[in-house]
Design a protein around this motif. Structure first.
Motif, PDB file in Angstrom:
ATOM      1  N   ARG A  70      56.319  35.652  46.317  1.00  0.00           N
ATOM      2  CA  ARG A  70      56.283  36.992  46.911  1.00  0.00           C
ATOM      3  C   ARG A  70      54.856  37.427  47.232  1.00  0.00           C
ATOM      4  O   ARG A  70      54.640  38.223  48.147  1.00  0.00           O
ATOM      5  N   ILE A  71      53.903  36.952  46.446  1.00  0.00           N
ATOM      6  CA  ILE A  71      52.488  37.195  46.698  1.00  0.00           C
ATOM      7  C   ILE A  71      51.749  35.877  46.458  1.00  0.00           C
ATOM      8  O   ILE A  71      52.315  34.950  45.853  1.00  0.00           O
ATOM      9  N   PRO A  72      50.514  35.745  46.900  1.00  0.00           N
ATOM     10  CA  PRO A  72      49.787  34.482  46.726  1.00  0.00           C
ATOM     11  C   PRO A  72      49.593  34.067  45.269  1.00  0.00           C
ATOM     12  O   PRO A  72      49.557  32.875  44.963  1.00  0.00           O
ATOM     13  N   ALA A  73      49.432  35.032  44.344  1.00  0.00           N
ATOM     14  CA  ALA A  73      49.232  34.699  42.933  1.00  0.00           C
ATOM     15  C   ALA A  73      50.478  34.039  42.356  1.00  0.00           C
ATOM     16  O   ALA A  73      51.606  34.403  42.703  1.00  0.00           O
ATOM     17  N   THR A  74      50.278  33.064  41.471  1.00  0.00           N
ATOM     18  CA  THR A  74      51.404  32.388  40.831  1.00  0.00           C
ATOM     19  C   THR A  74      52.051  33.268  39.767  1.00  0.00           C
ATOM     20  O   THR A  74      53.277  33.318  39.638  1.00  0.00           O
ATOM     21  N   TRP A  75      51.192  33.974  39.018  1.00  0.00           N
ATOM     22  CA  TRP A  75      51.655  34.838  37.941  1.00  0.00           C
ATOM     23  C   TRP A  75      51.198  36.277  38.156  1.00  0.00           C
ATOM     24  O   TRP A  75      50.085  36.514  38.620  1.00  0.00           O
ATOM     25  N   VAL A  76      52.061  37.217  37.798  1.00  0.00           N
ATOM     26  CA  VAL A  76      51.678  38.628  37.729  1.00  0.00           C
ATOM     27  C   VAL A  76      51.751  39.028  36.268  1.00  0.00           C
ATOM     28  O   VAL A  76      52.756  38.781  35.597  1.00  0.00           O
ATOM     29  N   LYS A 114      44.268  35.789  46.909  1.00  0.00           N
ATOM     30  CA  LYS A 114      44.636  34.477  46.393  1.00  0.00           C
ATOM     31  C   LYS A 114      44.097  34.323  44.974  1.00  0.00           C
ATOM     32  O   LYS A 114      42.910  34.507  44.730  1.00  0.00           O
ATOM     33  N   SER A 115      44.983  33.988  44.047  1.00  0.00           N
ATOM     34  CA  SER A 115      44.609  33.870  42.648  1.00  0.00           C
ATOM     35  C   SER A 115      45.728  33.183  41.892  1.00  0.00           C
ATOM     36  O   SER A 115      46.895  33.284  42.274  1.00  0.00           O
ATOM     37  N   THR A 141      37.270  29.397  36.583  1.00  0.00           N
ATOM     38  CA  THR A 141      36.075  29.201  37.403  1.00  0.00           C
ATOM     39  C   THR A 141      35.683  30.480  38.137  1.00  0.00           C
ATOM     40  O   THR A 141      34.509  30.727  38.376  1.00  0.00           O
ATOM     41  N   THR A 142      36.691  31.315  38.485  1.00  0.00           N
ATOM     42  CA  THR A 142      36.426  32.541  39.243  1.00  0.00           C
ATOM     43  C   THR A 142      37.266  33.692  38.701  1.00  0.00           C
ATOM     44  O   THR A 142      38.455  33.536  38.447  1.00  0.00           O
ATOM     45  N   VAL A 143      36.617  34.838  38.525  1.00  0.00           N
ATOM     46  CA  VAL A 143      37.302  36.048  38.100  1.00  0.00           C
ATOM     47  C   VAL A 143      36.984  37.148  39.105  1.00  0.00           C
ATOM     48  O   VAL A 143      35.813  37.463  39.343  1.00  0.00           O
ATOM     49  N   LYS A 144      38.037  37.713  39.703  1.00  0.00           N
ATOM     50  CA  LYS A 144      37.864  38.793  40.680  1.00  0.00           C
ATOM     51  C   LYS A 144      38.190  40.117  39.995  1.00  0.00           C
ATOM     52  O   LYS A 144      39.282  40.291  39.465  1.00  0.00           O
ATOM     53  N   LEU A 145      37.237  41.025  40.009  1.00  0.00           N
ATOM     54  CA  LEU A 145      37.396  42.317  39.351  1.00  0.00           C
ATOM     55  C   LEU A 145      37.639  43.397  40.396  1.00  0.00           C
ATOM     56  O   LEU A 145      36.771  43.672  41.225  1.00  0.00           O
ATOM     57  N   MET A 146      38.799  44.004  40.347  1.00  0.00           N
ATOM     58  CA  MET A 146      39.161  45.039  41.320  1.00  0.00           C
ATOM     59  C   MET A 146      39.203  46.414  40.660  1.00  0.00           C
ATOM     60  O   MET A 146      39.754  46.562  39.568  1.00  0.00           O
ATOM     61  N   GLY A 147      38.619  47.401  41.322  1.00  0.00           N
ATOM     62  CA  GLY A 147      38.690  48.769  40.843  1.00  0.00           C
ATOM     63  C   GLY A 147      37.526  49.190  39.968  1.00  0.00           C
ATOM     64  O   GLY A 147      37.458  50.341  39.531  1.00  0.00           O
ATOM     65  N   LEU A 148      36.597  48.271  39.695  1.00  0.00           N
ATOM     66  CA  LEU A 148      35.455  48.591  38.846  1.00  0.00           C
ATOM     67  C   LEU A 148      34.204  48.853  39.682  1.00  0.00           C
ATOM     68  O   LEU A 148      33.922  48.124  40.641  1.00  0.00           O
ATOM     69  N   HIS A 149      33.461  49.876  39.319  1.00  0.00           N
ATOM     70  CA  HIS A 149      32.225  50.216  40.023  1.00  0.00           C
ATOM     71  C   HIS A 149      31.226  49.072  39.887  1.00  0.00           C
ATOM     72  O   HIS A 149      31.035  48.517  38.805  1.00  0.00           O
TER      73      HIS A 149
END
Length: 231
Positions: free
Chosen positions: A66-72, A14-15, A150-158
């Motif tokens: 199509r996905i929870p995010a409003t923008w891709v 969700k984003s 307010t929130t940033v989700k970082l995916m793929g980073l160590h």
């Protein structure tokens, strides 16, 4: 602004904005799960729009449920360097601020990239995100302002706790410097600047403010003259 690091990429996160890094050597390369959610139309759009994947390249598409995010957001990272990730993160967070988004997910397949293990890549992304989301709007009406993330989700980073902590500190310091530079002389003068400095005092940082007498005793005529001109 809070940074989190989910365990793995998921198009179902969700984003408000989902930003996906795309390289110059594979400008239509998207996470299969994401492209599947769009039935292949997302990668097809990148190809039709001649998306290059170069640093600074960006393509925004509404998800239309199509996905929870409003923008891709497809953002170019060129050859995957830390500097190119910084630019991509800044581009994504700038877009998010323009849209009034509260949450941003930034996804990159960073495994094996130089700087990924020692935290350099993470620092670049976090600092770029904070810089890109910055706005100078103190003198604008409330209705004209766009809220920050307010929130940033970082995916793929160590995960690297120290690198994250340092990056957030650097990002906020840069934002403070920009605030002080952008403010008018009516708001920033010697006394108000001293007040801002005092706010930075902590266990790790001691702040000592010199008055006019102390400055003159140290023969700091240039600083004294500038201060009088600002008062």
């Amino acid at each position: 602004m809070k940074f989190t690091q989910p365990a793995a990429f998921s198009a179902k996160t969700k984003s408000d904005v989902l930003a996906v890094c795309v390289s110059a050597d594979d400008p239509t390369g998207l996470p299969p799960e994401l492209d599947l959610a769009f039935e292949g139309t997302l990668s097809k759009t990148l190809a039709e729009e001649h998306f290059t994947g170069r640093p600074g390249a960006v393509l925004a598409v509404r998800s239309l449920g199509r996905i929870p995010a409003t923008w891709v957001l497809a953002v170019g990272v060129g050859n995957w360097s830390a500097a190119e990730h910084r630019l991509a993160a800044g581009t994504a967070s700038h877009f998010a601020r323009d849209k009034g988004a509260k949450t941003l997910t930034f996804a990159t397949p960073a495994s094996g990239i130089p700087g990924e293990r020692d935290g350099a890549l993470l620092r670049s992304v976090v600092e770029g995100t904070i810089a890109g989301n910055y706005r100078w709007d103190r003198y604008k009406g409330i209705s004209e302002r766009k809220p920050p993330l307010t929130t940033v989700k970082l995916m793929g980073l160590h995960r690297h706790r120290r690198a994250l902590k340092v990056a957030v500190a650097h990002g906020h310091a840069q934002s403070l410097a920009r605030d002080l530079v952008n403010a008018s002389a009516e708001d920033i003068y010697p006394e108000s600047l001293a007040q801002e400095a005092r706010k930075l005092a902590s266990r790790q940082l001691k702040v000592r403010v010199w008055d006019e007498k102390k400055i003159l005793s140290r023969q700091m005529g240039g600083i004294h003259a500038v201060g009088k001109g600002s008062s």
